[in-house]
Write a protein that holds these residues in place. Structure first.
Motif, PDB file in Angstrom:
ATOM      1  N   GLN A   1       0.817  -1.229   0.000  1.00 22.34           N
ATOM      2  CA  GLN A   1       0.000   0.000   0.000  1.00 22.34           C
ATOM      3  C   GLN A   1       0.844   1.269   0.000  1.00 22.34           C
ATOM      4  OE1 GLN A   1      -3.979   1.598   2.219  1.00 22.34           O
ATOM      5  NE2 GLN A   1      -2.500   0.547   3.516  1.00 22.34           N
ATOM      6  N   GLU A   2       1.852   1.328   0.838  1.00 23.93           N
ATOM      7  CA  GLU A   2       2.678   2.547   0.926  1.00 23.93           C
ATOM      8  C   GLU A   2       3.303   2.879  -0.419  1.00 23.93           C
ATOM      9  OE1 GLU A   2       6.426   4.323   3.540  1.00 23.93           O
ATOM     10  OE2 GLU A   2       5.393   2.485   4.181  1.00 23.93           O
ATOM     11  N   ARG A   3       3.848   1.882  -1.090  1.00 23.07           N
ATOM     12  CA  ARG A   3       4.459   2.102  -2.401  1.00 23.07           C
ATOM     13  C   ARG A   3       3.415   2.492  -3.440  1.00 23.07           C
ATOM     14  NH1 ARG A   3       7.937  -2.708  -4.994  1.00 23.07           N
ATOM     15  NH2 ARG A   3       9.163  -2.239  -3.130  1.00 23.07           N
ATOM     16  N   LEU A   4       2.286   1.799  -3.444  1.00 24.24           N
ATOM     17  CA  LEU A   4       1.235   2.067  -4.440  1.00 24.24           C
ATOM     18  C   LEU A   4       0.678   3.481  -4.315  1.00 24.24           C
ATOM     19  CD1 LEU A   4      -0.649  -1.346  -4.172  1.00 24.24           C
ATOM     20  CD2 LEU A   4       0.633  -0.528  -6.163  1.00 24.24           C
ATOM     21  N   LEU A   5       0.566   3.974  -3.086  1.00 22.92           N
ATOM     22  CA  LEU A   5       0.004   5.316  -2.880  1.00 22.92           C
ATOM     23  C   LEU A   5       0.873   6.419  -3.476  1.00 22.92           C
ATOM     24  CD1 LEU A   5      -1.341   4.979   0.781  1.00 22.92           C
ATOM     25  CD2 LEU A   5      -2.699   5.247  -1.308  1.00 22.92           C
ATOM     26  N   ALA A   6       2.125   6.093  -3.761  1.00 22.84           N
ATOM     27  CA  ALA A   6       3.037   7.085  -4.332  1.00 22.84           C
ATOM     28  C   ALA A   6       3.233   6.893  -5.834  1.00 22.84           C
ATOM     29  CB  ALA A   6       4.383   7.011  -3.619  1.00 22.84           C
ATOM     30  N   GLN A   7       2.466   5.991  -6.440  1.00 22.13           N
ATOM     31  CA  GLN A   7       2.694   5.645  -7.843  1.00 22.13           C
ATOM     32  C   GLN A   7       1.548   6.087  -8.752  1.00 22.13           C
ATOM     33  OE1 GLN A   7       3.436   1.392  -7.566  1.00 22.13           O
ATOM     34  NE2 GLN A   7       5.648   1.711  -7.395  1.00 22.13           N
ATOM     35  N   THR A   8       1.873   6.128 -10.046  1.00 24.42           N
ATOM     36  CA  THR A   8       0.878   6.447 -11.064  1.00 24.42           C
ATOM     37  C   THR A   8       0.451   5.165 -11.780  1.00 24.42           C
ATOM     38  OG1 THR A   8       2.652   6.891 -12.648  1.00 24.42           O
ATOM     39  CG2 THR A   8       1.795   8.769 -11.399  1.00 24.42           C
ATOM     40  N   PHE A   9      -0.402   5.287 -12.792  1.00 24.20           N
ATOM     41  CA  PHE A   9      -1.057   4.156 -13.450  1.00 24.20           C
ATOM     42  C   PHE A   9      -0.088   3.035 -13.834  1.00 24.20           C
ATOM     43  CE2 PHE A   9      -2.641   2.010 -17.269  1.00 24.20           C
ATOM     44  CZ  PHE A   9      -3.886   1.579 -16.824  1.00 24.20           C
ATOM     45  N   GLU A  10       0.907   3.338 -14.673  1.00 22.50           N
ATOM     46  CA  GLU A  10       1.813   2.299 -15.159  1.00 22.50           C
ATOM     47  C   GLU A  10       2.622   1.684 -14.020  1.00 22.50           C
ATOM     48  OE1 GLU A  10       1.603   5.312 -16.409  1.00 22.50           O
ATOM     49  OE2 GLU A  10       0.908   5.075 -18.484  1.00 22.50           O
ATOM     50  N   GLN A  11       3.066   2.516 -13.079  1.00 23.76           N
ATOM     51  CA  GLN A  11       3.850   2.017 -11.957  1.00 23.76           C
ATOM     52  C   GLN A  11       3.019   1.093 -11.056  1.00 23.76           C
ATOM     53  OE1 GLN A  11       4.772   5.952 -10.518  1.00 23.76           O
ATOM     54  NE2 GLN A  11       6.907   5.824 -11.225  1.00 23.76           N
ATOM     55  N   ILE A  12       1.763   1.455 -10.863  1.00 22.30           N
ATOM     56  CA  ILE A  12       0.865   0.640 -10.030  1.00 22.30           C
ATOM     57  C   ILE A  12       0.714  -0.757 -10.626  1.00 22.30           C
ATOM     58  CG2 ILE A  12      -1.532   0.344  -9.286  1.00 22.30           C
ATOM     59  CD1 ILE A  12      -1.653   3.428  -9.007  1.00 22.30           C
ATOM     60  N   LEU A  13       0.447  -0.800 -11.925  1.00 24.35           N
ATOM     61  CA  LEU A  13       0.251  -2.099 -12.573  1.00 24.35           C
ATOM     62  C   LEU A  13       1.521  -2.938 -12.539  1.00 24.35           C
ATOM     63  CD1 LEU A  13      -1.980  -1.201 -15.665  1.00 24.35           C
ATOM     64  CD2 LEU A  13      -2.663  -2.124 -13.447  1.00 24.35           C
ATOM     65  N   LEU A  14       2.667  -2.302 -12.701  1.00 28.31           N
ATOM     66  CA  LEU A  14       3.940  -3.028 -12.646  1.00 28.31           C
ATOM     67  C   LEU A  14       4.171  -3.584 -11.236  1.00 28.31           C
ATOM     68  CD1 LEU A  14       6.588  -3.915 -13.959  1.00 28.31           C
ATOM     69  CD2 LEU A  14       7.564  -1.688 -13.312  1.00 28.31           C
ATOM     70  N   THR A  15       3.906  -2.771 -10.230  1.00 26.48           N
ATOM     71  CA  THR A  15       4.073  -3.218  -8.838  1.00 26.48           C
ATOM     72  C   THR A  15       3.165  -4.399  -8.534  1.00 26.48           C
ATOM     73  OG1 THR A  15       4.753  -1.036  -8.035  1.00 26.48           O
ATOM     74  CG2 THR A  15       3.790  -2.545  -6.414  1.00 26.48           C
ATOM     75  N   LEU A  16       1.910  -4.338  -8.970  1.00 30.03           N
ATOM     76  CA  LEU A  16       0.963  -5.416  -8.686  1.00 30.03           C
ATOM     77  C   LEU A  16       1.290  -6.673  -9.482  1.00 30.03           C
ATOM     78  CD1 LEU A  16      -2.374  -3.381  -8.481  1.00 30.03           C
ATOM     79  CD2 LEU A  16      -1.065  -4.395  -6.610  1.00 30.03           C
ATOM     80  N   ARG A  17       1.899  -6.520 -10.656  1.00 32.42           N
ATOM     81  CA  ARG A  17       2.304  -7.684 -11.439  1.00 32.42           C
ATOM     82  C   ARG A  17       3.483  -8.395 -10.767  1.00 32.42           C
ATOM     83  NH1 ARG A  17       2.207  -5.432 -16.036  1.00 32.42           N
ATOM     84  NH2 ARG A  17       4.396  -4.836 -16.269  1.00 32.42           N
ATOM     85  N   GLU A  18       4.370  -7.625 -10.147  1.00 34.10           N
ATOM     86  CA  GLU A  18       5.559  -8.210  -9.527  1.00 34.10           C
ATOM     87  C   GLU A  18       5.337  -8.591  -8.063  1.00 34.10           C
ATOM     88  OE1 GLU A  18       8.477  -5.181 -10.052  1.00 34.10           O
ATOM     89  OE2 GLU A  18       8.895  -5.706 -12.152  1.00 34.10           O
ATOM     90  N   ALA A  19       4.291  -8.056  -7.444  1.00 28.63           N
ATOM     91  CA  ALA A  19       4.068  -8.229  -6.001  1.00 28.63           C
ATOM     92  C   ALA A  19       4.034  -9.688  -5.537  1.00 28.63           C
ATOM     93  CB  ALA A  19       2.781  -7.511  -5.587  1.00 28.63           C
ATOM     94  N   PRO A  20       3.343 -10.596  -6.253  1.00 27.34           N
ATOM     95  CA  PRO A  20       3.260 -11.973  -5.752  1.00 27.34           C
ATOM     96  C   PRO A  20       4.608 -12.649  -5.564  1.00 27.34           C
ATOM     97  CG  PRO A  20       1.619 -11.613  -7.460  1.00 27.34           C
ATOM     98  CD  PRO A  20       2.507 -10.411  -7.452  1.00 27.34           C
ATOM     99  N   ARG A  21       5.599 -12.296  -6.365  1.00 27.34           N
ATOM    100  CA  ARG A  21       6.901 -12.970  -6.300  1.00 27.34           C
ATOM    101  C   ARG A  21       7.857 -12.325  -5.298  1.00 27.34           C
ATOM    102  NH1 ARG A  21       7.723 -16.896  -9.619  1.00 27.34           N
ATOM    103  NH2 ARG A  21       6.420 -17.191 -11.450  1.00 27.34           N
ATOM    104  N   ARG A  22       7.477 -11.175  -4.753  1.00 28.03           N
ATOM    105  CA  ARG A  22       8.396 -10.461  -3.870  1.00 28.03           C
ATOM    106  C   ARG A  22       8.231 -10.812  -2.397  1.00 28.03           C
ATOM    107  NH1 ARG A  22       7.365  -5.500  -6.818  1.00 28.03           N
ATOM    108  NH2 ARG A  22       6.131  -4.846  -5.016  1.00 28.03           N
TER     109      ARG A  22
END
Length: 369
Positions: A311-332
């Motif tokens: 959540q903390e990271r997502l709140l500071a991100q824009t559209f493309e960054q949000i989707l990239l974070t959520l795509r990579e989140a399960p493996r982190r």
């Protein structure tokens, strides 16, 4: 010879998926068997049962101390006893069964327990299908969607030892099961995502048992709605997840809404494969342990946990960054922290049912939001 005959008799009693004992345990049982058989013969006693060397299931349940965190490997012997009649154990000890399953089913018996949780072998009996159903379906001349699932075979667990060889044992088994199911249920046929589910099941079961598991999942767990044309169940899940984000993570809900990010953009594979795609294997099997016992609620919890942990990271991100974070989140994140955060999220089936009814009302009114 008598010892191993008795061992086979226990196999029959427990079903063909009675988990194999460790070599040390077999030697121990054999030594006890020989000693007790000698005493029995010298005293003219009745013939021994190998099961008598193990404590009765009810005695074990009553004498087992309560534990807050169970280590599955250390509890393998207990699990083997529970598996003699796992559904009976679960019915009589629901809370304990839930704790055990949430802690992780031991790897050597995971396939057997999954079958019992899904009650997959009851499919043939309750629906009165012919005994050789799978063989007939697998060898049918024509199969719906055959071109589609043949095309996807190479994309299913391409790095896994069982499936990496083109037209090897794993790929052929995967093709056989998907082919059989498409003939069995032409309404669903095949949809991308079914290959991953089938592949995971094949890692723990035979072809026929995998087919029966697939039938049980799509019927008893309502997964067919994820693969039917129009993906009706998936759309409902998106709606429910959106509402749950609003309830549990209101600040993130507002932020995602401002940037036009919706569950359909990042959560499709989470629901369609029950967290198989993009998640580490250790997390996958833990989620499936719980899913087969508690249902789809665990997928919502995992989704909310991933959003909460990022959540903390997502709140500071824009559209493309949000989707990239959520795509990579399960493996982190490793399986244990993710599962613990997910299970700590308060979510009842009644809430999911309430959101389902809200979705139906809005869908009928033609204004899903």
């Amino acid at each position: 010879l008598k010892f191993f005959s008795a061992l086979a008799a226990m196999d029959v009693r427990a079903g063909s998926d009675w988990p194999a004992a460790t070599p040390a345990r077999l030697w121990e049982l054999q030594a006890q068997w020989v000693a007790r058989e000698s005493r029995s013969e010298s005293s003219g006693g009745a013939e021994l049962s190998l099961a008598s060397l193990c404590a009765p299931l009810d005695d074990v349940l009553e004498s087992t101390p309560r534990q807050t965190a169970l280590e599955p490997w250390k509890d393998l012997e207990q699990w083997r006893l529970y598996c003699v009649d796992f559904n009976r154990f679960r019915a009589k000890n629901r809370d304990k069964a839930k704790r055990l399953i949430r802690a992780g089913i031991p790897e050597p018996i995971r396939g057997a327990v999954w079958q019992q949780l899904a009650q997959s072998r009851d499919v043939l009996r309750t629906a009165q299908y012919p005994p050789l159903l799978y063989h007939h379906l697998r060898t049918s001349k024509n199969a719906p969607c055959e071109t589609e699932f043949i095309r996807d075979i190479d994309r299913t667990f391409p790095k896994h030892l069982l499936f990496h060889e083109k037209k090897g044992l794993g790929q052929n088994s995967l093709l056989n099961v998907l082919r059989a199911y498409s003939v069995f249920n032409p309404e669903v046929g095949y949809c991308q995502g079914m290959g991953f589910v089938t592949g995971l099941l094949l890692m723990y079961n035979s072809e026929e048992d995998t087919f029966l598991m697939l039938v049980s999942l799509l019927e008893n767990y309502e997964m067919a709605g994820l693969f039917r044309p129009g993906l009706p169940l998936l759309n409902r899940y998106f709606f429910q997840l959106q509402r749950l984000i609003q309830i549990h993570l209101p600040a993130l809900y507002e932020h995602l809404g401002q940037h036009g990010v919706e569950p359909s953009m990042y959560a499709s594979q989470w629901f369609m494969t029950v967290c198989i795609a993009n998640f580490p294997f250790a997390t996958v099997v833990r989620v499936w342990d719980i899913f087969l016992n508690e249902g789809v609620k665990i997928v919502f919890r995992v989704a909310l946990a991933l959003l909460k942990l990022n959540q903390e990271r997502l709140l500071a991100q824009t559209f493309e960054q949000i989707l990239l974070t959520l795509r990579e989140a399960p493996r982190r994140i490793e399986d244990e922290p993710l599962i613990q955060v997910a299970l700590a999220i308060k979510l009842k089936n009644t809430k999911l049912k309430e959101l389902e009814q809200e979705y139906v009302r809005q869908d009928q009114g033609g204004h899903i939001v």
